[in-house]
Motif scaffolding. Structure first.
Motif, mmCIF file in Angstrom:
data_model
loop_
_atom_site.group_PDB
_atom_site.id
_atom_site.type_symbol
_atom_site.label_atom_id
_atom_site.label_comp_id
_atom_site.label_asym_id
_atom_site.label_seq_id
_atom_site.Cartn_x
_atom_site.Cartn_y
_atom_site.Cartn_z
ATOM 1 N N TYR A 13 3.525 -21.736 10.355
ATOM 2 C CA TYR A 13 4.141 -22.686 11.273
ATOM 3 C C TYR A 13 5.650 -22.754 11.037
ATOM 4 C CZ TYR A 13 5.252 -26.833 13.891
ATOM 5 O OH TYR A 13 5.825 -27.696 14.791
ATOM 6 N N LEU A 14 6.063 -22.842 9.774
ATOM 7 C CA LEU A 14 7.487 -22.941 9.464
ATOM 8 C C LEU A 14 8.254 -21.699 9.908
ATOM 9 C CD1 LEU A 14 7.383 -24.605 5.938
ATOM 10 C CD2 LEU A 14 8.158 -25.632 8.088
ATOM 11 N N VAL A 15 7.670 -20.541 9.734
ATOM 12 C CA VAL A 15 8.331 -19.305 10.167
ATOM 13 C C VAL A 15 8.563 -19.337 11.674
ATOM 14 C CG1 VAL A 15 8.021 -16.801 10.422
ATOM 15 C CG2 VAL A 15 7.558 -17.897 8.221
ATOM 16 N N GLY A 16 7.610 -19.857 12.408
ATOM 17 C CA GLY A 16 7.739 -19.911 13.864
ATOM 18 C C GLY A 16 8.540 -21.080 14.396
ATOM 19 N N HIS A 17 8.727 -22.124 13.582
ATOM 20 C CA HIS A 17 9.348 -23.356 14.085
ATOM 21 C C HIS A 17 10.468 -23.888 13.194
ATOM 22 C CE1 HIS A 17 5.333 -23.265 15.956
ATOM 23 N NE2 HIS A 17 5.948 -23.797 16.984
ATOM 24 N N TYR A 18 11.010 -23.080 12.300
ATOM 25 C CA TYR A 18 12.030 -23.572 11.372
ATOM 26 C C TYR A 18 13.252 -24.127 12.099
ATOM 27 C CZ TYR A 18 14.800 -19.317 12.058
ATOM 28 O OH TYR A 18 15.547 -18.310 12.605
ATOM 29 N N GLN A 19 13.583 -23.584 13.275
ATOM 30 C CA GLN A 19 14.771 -24.055 13.994
ATOM 31 C C GLN A 19 14.606 -25.484 14.511
ATOM 32 O OE1 GLN A 19 15.247 -20.495 16.525
ATOM 33 N NE2 GLN A 19 17.278 -20.345 15.592
ATOM 34 N N GLU A 20 13.377 -25.941 14.600
ATOM 35 C CA GLU A 20 13.117 -27.319 15.022
ATOM 36 C C GLU A 20 13.276 -28.295 13.859
ATOM 37 O OE1 GLU A 20 9.159 -27.168 16.681
ATOM 38 O OE2 GLU A 20 9.714 -25.436 17.917
ATOM 39 N N ARG A 21 13.465 -27.779 12.659
ATOM 40 C CA ARG A 21 13.630 -28.572 11.437
ATOM 41 C C ARG A 21 12.510 -29.612 11.276
ATOM 42 N NH1 ARG A 21 18.592 -26.850 9.881
ATOM 43 N NH2 ARG A 21 20.217 -26.596 11.413
ATOM 44 N N PRO A 22 11.260 -29.154 11.213
ATOM 45 C CA PRO A 22 10.165 -30.118 11.061
ATOM 46 C C PRO A 22 10.308 -30.884 9.740
ATOM 47 C CG PRO A 22 9.369 -27.877 10.710
ATOM 48 C CD PRO A 22 10.780 -27.776 11.183
ATOM 49 N N ASP A 23 10.122 -32.194 9.785
ATOM 50 C CA ASP A 23 10.271 -32.973 8.557
ATOM 51 C C ASP A 23 8.959 -33.026 7.783
ATOM 52 O OD1 ASP A 23 8.702 -35.029 9.664
ATOM 53 O OD2 ASP A 23 10.420 -36.285 10.128
ATOM 54 N N LEU A 24 9.063 -33.495 6.547
ATOM 55 C CA LEU A 24 7.917 -33.512 5.645
ATOM 56 C C LEU A 24 6.779 -34.366 6.189
ATOM 57 C CD1 LEU A 24 6.707 -32.669 2.926
ATOM 58 C CD2 LEU A 24 7.806 -34.680 1.931
ATOM 59 N N ASP A 25 7.088 -35.532 6.742
ATOM 60 C CA ASP A 25 6.032 -36.397 7.281
ATOM 61 C C ASP A 25 5.247 -35.688 8.379
ATOM 62 O OD1 ASP A 25 6.538 -38.555 5.590
ATOM 63 O OD2 ASP A 25 7.998 -39.440 6.969
ATOM 64 N N PHE A 26 5.958 -35.006 9.273
ATOM 65 C CA PHE A 26 5.294 -34.266 10.342
ATOM 66 C C PHE A 26 4.380 -33.171 9.768
ATOM 67 C CE2 PHE A 26 5.192 -30.454 12.982
ATOM 68 C CZ PHE A 26 4.584 -30.941 14.128
ATOM 69 N N LEU A 27 4.914 -32.390 8.838
ATOM 70 C CA LEU A 27 4.132 -31.290 8.261
ATOM 71 C C LEU A 27 2.906 -31.796 7.501
ATOM 72 C CD1 LEU A 27 7.068 -29.079 6.953
ATOM 73 C CD2 LEU A 27 5.593 -28.584 8.931
ATOM 74 N N ALA A 28 3.108 -32.870 6.742
ATOM 75 C CA ALA A 28 1.992 -33.437 5.980
ATOM 76 C C ALA A 28 0.907 -33.969 6.914
ATOM 77 C CB ALA A 28 2.500 -34.544 5.068
ATOM 78 N N LYS A 29 1.315 -34.708 7.933
ATOM 79 C CA LYS A 29 0.347 -35.262 8.892
ATOM 80 C C LYS A 29 -0.389 -34.132 9.609
ATOM 81 C CE LYS A 29 1.416 -39.005 10.882
ATOM 82 N NZ LYS A 29 2.095 -40.049 11.664
ATOM 83 N N ARG A 30 0.335 -33.104 9.965
ATOM 84 C CA ARG A 30 -0.236 -31.933 10.642
ATOM 85 C C ARG A 30 -1.304 -31.259 9.783
ATOM 86 N NH1 ARG A 30 0.776 -26.639 11.173
ATOM 87 N NH2 ARG A 30 0.623 -25.801 13.267
ATOM 88 N N ALA A 31 -1.066 -31.275 8.462
ATOM 89 C CA ALA A 31 -1.997 -30.641 7.528
ATOM 90 C C ALA A 31 -3.098 -31.595 7.056
ATOM 91 C CB ALA A 31 -1.224 -30.111 6.323
ATOM 92 N N GLY A 32 -2.962 -32.887 7.395
ATOM 93 C CA GLY A 32 -3.978 -33.855 7.009
ATOM 94 C C GLY A 32 -3.785 -34.442 5.628
ATOM 95 N N TYR A 33 -2.555 -34.508 5.159
ATOM 96 C CA TYR A 33 -2.261 -35.030 3.825
ATOM 97 C C TYR A 33 -1.184 -36.093 3.897
ATOM 98 C CZ TYR A 33 -4.778 -31.076 1.783
ATOM 99 O OH TYR A 33 -5.740 -30.171 1.439
ATOM 100 N N GLU A 34 -1.101 -36.866 2.840
ATOM 101 C CA GLU A 34 -0.005 -37.816 2.646
ATOM 102 C C GLU A 34 1.213 -36.992 2.227
ATOM 103 O OE1 GLU A 34 2.705 -39.940 0.316
ATOM 104 O OE2 GLU A 34 1.217 -38.723 -0.694
ATOM 105 N N ALA A 35 2.414 -37.435 2.614
ATOM 106 C CA ALA A 35 3.633 -36.632 2.451
ATOM 107 C C ALA A 35 3.929 -36.248 0.999
ATOM 108 C CB ALA A 35 4.823 -37.372 3.056
ATOM 109 N N THR A 36 3.874 -37.193 0.077
ATOM 110 C CA THR A 36 4.199 -36.889 -1.323
ATOM 111 C C THR A 36 3.217 -35.879 -1.902
ATOM 112 O OG1 THR A 36 5.105 -39.121 -1.578
ATOM 113 C CG2 THR A 36 4.610 -37.897 -3.599
ATOM 114 N N HIS A 37 1.949 -36.063 -1.632
ATOM 115 C CA HIS A 37 0.939 -35.127 -2.120
ATOM 116 C C HIS A 37 1.140 -33.736 -1.498
ATOM 117 C CE1 HIS A 37 -2.859 -33.599 -3.605
ATOM 118 N NE2 HIS A 37 -3.136 -33.182 -2.385
ATOM 119 N N PHE A 38 1.410 -33.711 -0.213
ATOM 120 C CA PHE A 38 1.606 -32.430 0.472
ATOM 121 C C PHE A 38 2.821 -31.688 -0.093
ATOM 122 C CE2 PHE A 38 3.466 -29.849 3.873
ATOM 123 C CZ PHE A 38 2.410 -28.979 4.101
ATOM 124 N N GLN A 39 3.918 -32.408 -0.308
ATOM 125 C CA GLN A 39 5.125 -31.801 -0.871
ATOM 126 C C GLN A 39 4.816 -31.162 -2.222
ATOM 127 O OE1 GLN A 39 8.403 -31.623 0.139
ATOM 128 N NE2 GLN A 39 9.722 -31.903 -1.613
#
Length: 162
Positions: A13-39
Motif C-alpha cells: 500500500y505504501l509503495v502505491g500511495h506514498y505520495q498521499e502521505r498516509p498517517d499512522l492512524d490511517f494505516l493502523a486502522k486499515r490494518a485493524g490495529y491500534e496505532a502504537t501497536h501497529f507502529q
C-alpha cells in the motif's frame, strides 16, 4: 490476517500511495490495529517506521528526477516537497549525500564501504561524511556485484574499502 501478511500488504500500500502521505492512524486502522501497536509491529518487521518508508520512497523518486537532469527546485516540487530545503534534508537524512552530489553522480564525494557478517547474512555498508548512503544484503550477488552496483550509482565518487 497474520502479522507478516499485514506488514506485506501495508508495504504494498505504501509503495502505491506514498505520495498521499498516509498517517499512522490511517494505516493502523486499515490494518485493524491500534496505532502504537501497529507502529511497533511494523518497525520490528521492517526496521523502519511507515513514515520513514514513505520518506525513502519520496527520496527514490527525487533521485530519479535529479539523475534525469531535473533542477533541484523542480525535483522538490515534483516529489511533493515544499522546496529545496526539504529536498536537501530528505537526501542528507536518507542517503548521506546532498541533492547536488546525487545529481552530479557523487562527484567530489568519498564513499567508504565494507562488508560485514550479521546473524541474518552478509551485508555491505557504504557511508559518506554525512552518513550511510547504502546498506544492502548480499543475497544472490557477490561482493563484486554489490560494488559494481554502488559504483554505477555514483560513478564520479571516490571509493575506499574499509
Amino acid at each position: 490476517m497474520i502479522q507478516e501478511q499485514v506488514i506485506a500488504e501495508t508495504i504494498d500500500y505504501l509503495v502505491g500511495h506514498y505520495q498521499e502521505r498516509p498517517d499512522l492512524d490511517f494505516l493502523a486502522k486499515r490494518a485493524g490495529y491500534e496505532a502504537t501497536h501497529f507502529q511497533k509491529m511494523f518497525k520490528d518487521h521492517v526496521g523502519i517506521s511507515p513514515k520513514r518508508m514513505c520518506q525513502y520512497m519520496h527520496m527514490r523518486k527525487a533521485r530519479g528526477l535529479l539523475e534525469s537532469g531535473a533542477s533541484t527546485l523542480d525535483t522538490a516540487l515534483e516529489s511533493g516537497l515544499s522546496g529545496q530545503g526539504r529536498l536537501h534534508d530528505l537526501f542528507v537524512s536518507c542517503e548521506g549525500l546532498t541533492p547536488g552530489e546525487t545529481k552530479n553522480r557523487g562527484q567530489g564525494v568519498e564513499i567508504i564501504y565494507g562488508f560485514y557478517s550479521s546473524h541474518i547474512g552478509q551485508l555491505m555498508v557504504s557511508k559518506t561524511k554525512r552518513g550511510v548512503c547504502y546498506l544492502g544484503f548480499l543475497v544472490d550477488e557477490s561482493a563484486e556485484d554489490a560494488q559494481r552496483y554502488m559504483k554505477a550509482h555514483w560513478p564520479k565518487a571516490t571509493f575506499k574499502h574499509n
